[in-house]
Design a protein around this motif. Structure first.
Motif, PDB file in Angstrom:
ATOM      1  N   LEU A  26       0.704  -0.986  -0.078  1.00 21.68           N
ATOM      2  CA  LEU A  26       0.054  -0.565   0.011  1.00 21.68           C
ATOM      3  C   LEU A  26       0.958   1.166   0.222  1.00 21.68           C
ATOM      4  CD1 LEU A  26      -3.132   0.950   0.351  1.00 21.68           C
ATOM      5  CD2 LEU A  26      -2.422   0.345   2.323  1.00 21.68           C
ATOM      6  N   LEU A  40       2.741   1.970  -3.923  1.00 20.69           N
ATOM      7  CA  LEU A  40       1.544   2.389  -4.893  1.00 20.69           C
ATOM      8  C   LEU A  40       1.385   3.948  -4.862  1.00 20.69           C
ATOM      9  CD1 LEU A  40      -0.662  -1.026  -4.850  1.00 20.69           C
ATOM     10  CD2 LEU A  40       1.070  -0.463  -6.583  1.00 20.69           C
ATOM     11  N   ARG A  90      -1.347   4.522  -6.273  1.00 21.01           N
ATOM     12  CA  ARG A  90      -2.494   5.025  -6.589  1.00 21.01           C
ATOM     13  C   ARG A  90      -2.938   3.508  -5.990  1.00 21.01           C
ATOM     14  NH1 ARG A  90      -7.732   4.370  -8.214  1.00 21.01           N
ATOM     15  NH2 ARG A  90      -7.458   3.659 -10.043  1.00 21.01           N
ATOM     16  N   SER A  91      -3.796   3.526  -5.290  1.00 24.17           N
ATOM     17  CA  SER A  91      -4.492   2.398  -4.841  1.00 24.17           C
ATOM     18  C   SER A  91      -6.303   2.045  -5.703  1.00 24.17           C
ATOM     19  CB  SER A  91      -4.598   1.487  -3.603  1.00 24.17           C
ATOM     20  OG  SER A  91      -3.264   1.232  -3.006  1.00 24.17           O
ATOM     21  N   GLY A  92      -6.963   0.751  -5.351  1.00 24.57           N
ATOM     22  CA  GLY A  92      -8.080   0.977  -5.766  1.00 24.57           C
ATOM     23  C   GLY A  92      -8.376   0.762  -4.787  1.00 24.57           C
ATOM     24  N   VAL A  95      -9.199  -2.391  -1.372  1.00 18.12           N
ATOM     25  CA  VAL A  95      -8.155  -3.410  -1.020  1.00 18.12           C
ATOM     26  C   VAL A  95      -8.809  -3.578   0.487  1.00 18.12           C
ATOM     27  CG1 VAL A  95      -6.333  -4.157   0.408  1.00 18.12           C
ATOM     28  CG2 VAL A  95      -6.385  -1.830  -1.105  1.00 18.12           C
ATOM     29  N   TRP A 144      -6.146  -7.037  -3.943  1.00 21.99           N
ATOM     30  CA  TRP A 144      -6.536  -5.629  -4.454  1.00 21.99           C
ATOM     31  C   TRP A 144      -7.342  -5.879  -5.934  1.00 21.99           C
ATOM     32  CZ3 TRP A 144      -2.035  -5.953  -1.050  1.00 21.99           C
ATOM     33  CH2 TRP A 144      -2.387  -4.917  -0.343  1.00 21.99           C
ATOM     34  N   PRO A 161     -10.532   4.056  -2.290  1.00 23.52           N
ATOM     35  CA  PRO A 161     -10.112   5.382  -3.121  1.00 23.52           C
ATOM     36  C   PRO A 161     -11.216   6.683  -3.215  1.00 23.52           C
ATOM     37  CG  PRO A 161     -11.029   3.383  -4.592  1.00 23.52           C
ATOM     38  CD  PRO A 161     -11.155   2.984  -3.665  1.00 23.52           C
ATOM     39  N   THR A 168      -7.407  -0.679  -8.094  1.00 25.63           N
ATOM     40  CA  THR A 168      -5.748  -1.117  -8.440  1.00 25.63           C
ATOM     41  C   THR A 168      -4.932  -0.937  -9.482  1.00 25.63           C
ATOM     42  OG1 THR A 168      -6.006  -1.371  -6.031  1.00 25.63           O
ATOM     43  CG2 THR A 168      -3.394  -1.566  -7.141  1.00 25.63           C
ATOM     44  N   LEU A 224       1.408  -2.908  -8.945  1.00 26.57           N
ATOM     45  CA  LEU A 224       0.891  -3.871  -8.191  1.00 26.57           C
ATOM     46  C   LEU A 224       1.226  -4.854  -8.145  1.00 26.57           C
ATOM     47  CD1 LEU A 224      -0.525  -4.864  -5.619  1.00 26.57           C
ATOM     48  CD2 LEU A 224      -2.661  -5.646  -7.539  1.00 26.57           C
TER      49      LEU A 224
END
Length: 144
Positions: free
Chosen positions: A63, A66, A68-70, A72, A81, A117, A124, A129
């Motif tokens: 996390l 990254l 940007r993460s979608g 999780v 993810w 997000p 993500t 990733l």
């Protein structure tokens, strides 16, 4: 963040028939079934979604690395993810990561959404990733 509960699996690519963990795989769901990770209603995945699960011990490190993460999800053993469908195309996700087509995962009590997000996409980005997972597992990235 907060929300529902579900999980995701696969190893070295897409799981085969026999349930969300594939034939003979561990995870408790197998042919007995699993569930699909429940995305927040504000973040629809109109194109569908898959998921990548990693051991929980990697979760915060991934996390943090990254851009940007979608969405999780996490349970005691794995973090999941949400990625766009087909994010395993021409990629071999390194062990111990597991790829879950359709974001299908064994039903595990306590799984919940831990990151949501800020934008309008639940995904993500899969290539960053993948590269972070390869780095943490000491695996050279490989695709065809």
């Amino acid at each position: 963040m907060l929300s529902g509960s579900h999980t995701l699996p696969s190893r070295g690519g897409r799981d085969q028939a026999g349930g969300p963990w594939g034939p003979g795989s561990q995870g408790g769901a197998g042919a007995t079934g699993g569930s699909t990770l429940a995305l927040p209603s504000a973040l629809p995945a109109s194109a569908g979604c898959d998921a990548v699960a990693v051991p929980a011990s990697y979760g915060f490190r991934i996390l943090a690395r990254l851009p940007r993460s979608g969405c999780v999800f996490a349970d005691a053993d794995r973090w999941w993810w949400v990625v766009p469908p087909g994010s395993d195309h021409d990629l071999t996700w390194p062990h111990p990561a597991r790829y879950a087509p359709g974001a299908r995962a064994p039903q595990i009590p306590g799984r919940r959404l831990i990151h949501c997000p800020g934008g309008t996409s639940p995904y993500t980005p899969p290539i960053p990733l993948y590269l972070v997972v390869c780095q943490l597992t000491g695996t050279a990235p490989a695709w065809s």
